[in-house]
Design an enzyme around this catalytic site. Structure first.
Site, PDB file in Angstrom:
ATOM      1  N   ASP A   1       0.828  -1.212   0.000  1.00 31.17           N
ATOM      2  CA  ASP A   1       0.000   0.000   0.000  1.00 31.17           C
ATOM      3  C   ASP A   1       0.862   1.261   0.000  1.00 31.17           C
ATOM      4  O   ASP A   1       1.948   1.272   0.585  1.00 31.17           O
ATOM      5  CB  ASP A   1      -0.912  -0.025   1.244  1.00 31.17           C
ATOM      6  CG  ASP A   1      -2.041   0.976   1.126  1.00 31.17           C
ATOM      7  OD1 ASP A   1      -2.309   1.462   0.006  1.00 31.17           O
ATOM      8  OD2 ASP A   1      -2.662   1.287   2.159  1.00 31.17           O
TER       9      ASP A   1
ATOM     10  N   TRP B   1       2.920   7.990  -2.429  1.00 29.39           N
ATOM     11  CA  TRP B   1       4.362   8.148  -2.685  1.00 29.39           C
ATOM     12  C   TRP B   1       4.561   9.054  -3.900  1.00 29.39           C
ATOM     13  O   TRP B   1       5.402   9.957  -3.886  1.00 29.39           O
ATOM     14  CB  TRP B   1       4.975   6.771  -2.915  1.00 29.39           C
ATOM     15  CG  TRP B   1       6.462   6.730  -2.994  1.00 29.39           C
ATOM     16  CD1 TRP B   1       7.335   6.513  -1.972  1.00 29.39           C
ATOM     17  CD2 TRP B   1       7.268   6.904  -4.176  1.00 29.39           C
ATOM     18  NE1 TRP B   1       8.630   6.536  -2.428  1.00 29.39           N
ATOM     19  CE2 TRP B   1       8.620   6.772  -3.785  1.00 29.39           C
ATOM     20  CE3 TRP B   1       6.986   7.150  -5.511  1.00 29.39           C
ATOM     21  CZ2 TRP B   1       9.682   6.879  -4.682  1.00 29.39           C
ATOM     22  CZ3 TRP B   1       8.043   7.256  -6.417  1.00 29.39           C
ATOM     23  CH2 TRP B   1       9.367   7.122  -5.988  1.00 29.39           C
TER      24      TRP B   1
ATOM     25  N   THR C   1     -10.601  -6.728  -6.113  1.00 26.73           N
ATOM     26  CA  THR C   1     -11.831  -6.580  -6.910  1.00 26.73           C
ATOM     27  C   THR C   1     -12.335  -5.135  -6.795  1.00 26.73           C
ATOM     28  O   THR C   1     -12.891  -4.582  -7.738  1.00 26.73           O
ATOM     29  CB  THR C   1     -12.936  -7.564  -6.442  1.00 26.73           C
ATOM     30  OG1 THR C   1     -13.058  -7.473  -5.026  1.00 26.73           O
ATOM     31  CG2 THR C   1     -12.626  -8.992  -6.795  1.00 26.73           C
TER      32      THR C   1
ATOM     33  N   ASN D   1     -10.458  -2.514  -6.599  1.00 28.35           N
ATOM     34  CA  ASN D   1      -9.601  -1.615  -7.397  1.00 28.35           C
ATOM     35  C   ASN D   1     -10.173  -1.353  -8.799  1.00 28.35           C
ATOM     36  O   ASN D   1      -9.799  -0.375  -9.446  1.00 28.35           O
ATOM     37  CB  ASN D   1      -8.177  -2.178  -7.523  1.00 28.35           C
ATOM     38  CG  ASN D   1      -7.352  -2.063  -6.261  1.00 28.35           C
ATOM     39  OD1 ASN D   1      -6.440  -2.849  -6.027  1.00 28.35           O
ATOM     40  ND2 ASN D   1      -7.654  -1.078  -5.406  1.00 28.35           N
TER      41      ASN D   1
HETATM   42  C1  FPP Z   1      -1.692   0.123  -3.487  1.00 31.18           C
HETATM   43  O1  FPP Z   1      -1.266   1.461  -3.444  1.00 31.18           O
HETATM   44  C2  FPP Z   1      -1.114  -0.577  -4.616  1.00 31.18           C
HETATM   45  C3  FPP Z   1      -1.801  -1.130  -5.649  1.00 31.18           C
HETATM   46  C4  FPP Z   1      -3.269  -1.049  -5.761  1.00 31.18           C
HETATM   47  C5  FPP Z   1      -1.131  -1.787  -6.765  1.00 31.18           C
HETATM   48  C6  FPP Z   1       0.098  -2.570  -6.468  1.00 31.18           C
HETATM   49  C7  FPP Z   1       0.876  -2.706  -7.714  1.00 31.18           C
HETATM   50  C8  FPP Z   1       2.225  -2.679  -7.822  1.00 31.18           C
HETATM   51  C9  FPP Z   1       3.124  -2.630  -6.671  1.00 31.18           C
HETATM   52  C10 FPP Z   1       2.863  -2.684  -9.155  1.00 31.18           C
HETATM   53  C11 FPP Z   1       2.974  -3.913  -9.939  1.00 31.18           C
HETATM   54  C12 FPP Z   1       2.848  -5.184  -9.217  1.00 31.18           C
HETATM   55  C13 FPP Z   1       3.338  -6.369  -9.626  1.00 31.18           C
HETATM   56  C14 FPP Z   1       3.055  -7.558  -8.823  1.00 31.18           C
HETATM   57  C15 FPP Z   1       4.145  -6.513 -10.832  1.00 31.18           C
HETATM   58  P1  FPP Z   1      -2.358   2.623  -3.612  1.00 31.18           P
HETATM   59  O2  FPP Z   1      -2.456   2.967  -5.044  1.00 31.18           O
HETATM   60  O3  FPP Z   1      -3.641   2.203  -2.978  1.00 31.18           O
HETATM   61  O4  FPP Z   1      -1.679   3.784  -2.809  1.00 31.18           O
HETATM   62  P2  FPP Z   1      -2.419   4.924  -1.956  1.00 31.18           P
HETATM   63  O5  FPP Z   1      -3.076   4.238  -0.795  1.00 31.18           O
HETATM   64  O6  FPP Z   1      -1.283   5.803  -1.534  1.00 31.18           O
HETATM   65  O7  FPP Z   1      -3.390   5.590  -2.863  1.00 31.18           O
END
Ligand code: FPP
Length: 247
Positions: free
Chosen positions: A21, A26, A67, A69
């Site tokens: 997360d 970031w 799901t 997302n």
């Molecule tokens: C959560 O951060 C992260 C995700 C929904 C996606 C995770 C994906 C990756 C790390 C990239 C690719 C993965 C692989 C396995 C190749 P967020 O977007 O919810 O962050 P926030 O809470 O700061 O909004």
């Protein structure tokens, strides 16, 4: 002494699950688009996977796309899917070098054709690797998984394959996406949020939880090792009392 040196190899968690997360925050902290955070998150994925394989953790599961997302803005969903396709293809040599077998859980049929194709290819290519199983949870949520398991079990009961009185926890577990994978012993969530977000809810009944304030793109293998040291310092009682544990 480094965190890695402090780890007792005899008491490694057999399965580590990670909620990655904080990618969006970031990127926003750096005045960039959220997708930049996801791109940088790939480096942390590599750190976690290589770091876990290096010390002999047999199962690592990453929550890559829930799901829920799917409800994000279309541009972000498209970018994430594109990144997945690109990363899976590019990272096959890393998986091979580290003896990692790729696996998925979730509603894979809901992913785009391109993504399914790359996943299938990568799973085939890595199928004989034995050092670690890396499971990507994609279009996954625990309630989706449990509901689907109940539907499939009900179907088998209706066909007379299973008797209702034969249902126990092991049988139910065998209908879940994680069938054959031990329950996670350690869950790590980055970004300072204290939630499970619909991840492996059945499987995490007795999982040790470790919440890290760092945002996912900053996660390193040293953070993984620190979490494992913390895990090894805990007393896991599984409902018993301390005095019963050595018996
Ligand atoms: C959560 O951060 C992260 C995700 C929904 C996606 C995770 C994906 C990756 C790390 C990239 C690719 C993965 C692989 C396995 C190749 P967020 O977007 O919810 O962050 P926030 O809470 O700061 O909004």
């Amino acid at each position: 002494m480094s965190f890695k040196e402090k780890i007792d190899p005899e008491r490694l968690p057999q399965h580590i699950a990670i909620i990655m997360d904080g990618n969006g925050r970031w990127a926003q902290q750096r005045g960039q688009l959220r997708v930049y955070g996801h791109e940088q998150g790939v480096t942390a994925v590599r750190e976690a996977a290589e770091g876990a394989a290096e010390i002999g953790v047999p199962f690592l599961t990453l929550y890559a796309f829930s799901t829920e997302n799917w409800n994000r803005p279309k541009e972000e969903v498209d970018a994430l899917m594109g990144l997945l396709v690109e990363t899976i293809d590019k990272e096959i040599p890393t998986l091979m070098d580290n003896g990692i077998r790729l696996n998925t859980i979730g509603d894979i049929e809901s992913l785009g054709e391109d993504c399914r194709l790359q996943l299938r290819r990568a799973m085939e290519r890595t199928s004989t690797n034995t050092r670690m199983v890396l499971t990507l949870a994609l279009s996954y949520s625990a309630r989706w998984e449990i509901t689907r398991a109940a539907q499939r079990l009900a179907g088998d009961i209706a066909q007379g394959k299973v008797a209702p009185e034969g249902i126990d926890q092991d049988l139910f577990s065998s209908y879940l996406e994680t069938s054959g994978i031990p329950d996670p012993e350690l869950l790590i969530r980055t970004s300072g949020e204290y939630r499970l977000s619909n991840f492996l809810l059945w499987q995490m009944a007795y999982t040790e939880l470790c919440f890290i304030p760092k945002l996912w793109p900053d996660f390193t293998r040293d953070d993984l090792y620190k979490a494992i040291v913390d895990f090894q310092c805990r007393e896991r009682r599984f409902g018993k009392i301390s005095g019963q544990l050595s018996i």
